[in-house]
Design a protein around this motif. Structure first.
Motif, PDB file in Angstrom:
ATOM      1  N   ILE A  99       2.516   6.565   0.396  1.00  0.00           N
ATOM      2  CA  ILE A  99       3.481   7.651   0.608  1.00  0.00           C
ATOM      3  C   ILE A  99       2.990   8.584   1.714  1.00  0.00           C
ATOM      4  CG2 ILE A  99       4.461   9.736  -0.440  1.00  0.00           C
ATOM      5  CD1 ILE A  99       4.535   8.090  -3.098  1.00  0.00           C
ATOM      6  N   GLU A 100       1.713   8.931   1.678  1.00  0.00           N
ATOM      7  CA  GLU A 100       1.150   9.815   2.703  1.00  0.00           C
ATOM      8  C   GLU A 100       1.239   9.179   4.083  1.00  0.00           C
ATOM      9  OE1 GLU A 100       0.060  12.972   2.393  1.00  0.00           O
ATOM     10  OE2 GLU A 100       0.622  12.925   0.275  1.00  0.00           O
ATOM     11  N   GLU A 101       0.937   7.873   4.186  1.00  0.00           N
ATOM     12  CA  GLU A 101       1.005   7.183   5.484  1.00  0.00           C
ATOM     13  C   GLU A 101       2.441   7.134   5.994  1.00  0.00           C
ATOM     14  OE1 GLU A 101      -0.940   3.393   5.363  1.00  0.00           O
ATOM     15  OE2 GLU A 101      -2.895   4.292   4.963  1.00  0.00           O
ATOM     16  N   GLU A 105       3.928   8.903   9.401  1.00  0.00           N
ATOM     17  CA  GLU A 105       4.641   8.167  10.448  1.00  0.00           C
ATOM     18  C   GLU A 105       5.961   8.840  10.822  1.00  0.00           C
ATOM     19  OE1 GLU A 105       5.160   4.175   9.089  1.00  0.00           O
ATOM     20  OE2 GLU A 105       3.022   3.730   9.148  1.00  0.00           O
ATOM     21  N   ARG A 106       6.591   9.486   9.850  1.00  0.00           N
ATOM     22  CA  ARG A 106       7.889  10.136  10.116  1.00  0.00           C
ATOM     23  C   ARG A 106       7.742  11.405  10.936  1.00  0.00           C
ATOM     24  NH1 ARG A 106      10.343  10.873   4.500  1.00  0.00           N
ATOM     25  NH2 ARG A 106       8.407  10.032   3.738  1.00  0.00           N
ATOM     26  N   PHE A 107       6.582  12.052  10.831  1.00  0.00           N
ATOM     27  CA  PHE A 107       6.435  13.342  11.519  1.00  0.00           C
ATOM     28  C   PHE A 107       5.481  13.275  12.645  1.00  0.00           C
ATOM     29  CE2 PHE A 107       7.667  14.367   7.133  1.00  0.00           C
ATOM     30  CZ  PHE A 107       8.834  15.026   7.397  1.00  0.00           C
TER      31      PHE A 107
END
Length: 107
Positions: A99-101, A105-107
């Protein structure tokens, strides 16, 4: 049922390679693809029913597209020992790390 399909040589090679990577013979691999396609179609209709208030079944919860994508992107050159060594270094929950990765990637 028996179906005959004409393939170009490069298509046949690609299917044979993918079948080998998946650990199946060609017929088994193609059967798997067809079952996945049929499940995806059933899943689409099942999602519509769930959206209308029906209780989801286990089949409704399985993401066959994600499974197919993972199988397509699989790298068989990576050994189980390498995977175990890499994942043993994760000190947190695997779900939280993923989830953190994804969030990074989205931000």
């Amino acid at each position: 049922m028996t179906i005959n399909i004409e393939l170009r040589p490069e298509e046949e090679r690609a299917l044979l390679d993918r079948a080998r990577v998946s650990g199946r013979d060609l017929a088994g691999y193609i059967h798997q693809i067809l079952r996945g396609h049929l499940r995806t179609s059933e899943l689409d209709s099942g999602q519509a029913e769930v959206a209308n208030g029906a209780t989801p079944t286990l089949e409704d919860l399985i993401d066959y597209e994600a499974i197919a994508s993972c199988e397509k992107e699989a790298d068989d050159s990576i050994t189980l020992e390498e995977v175990r060594a890499a994942t043993s270094k994760i000190k947190d929950s695997m779900a939280r790390v993923v989830i953190e990765e994804e969030r990074a990637e989205r931000f």
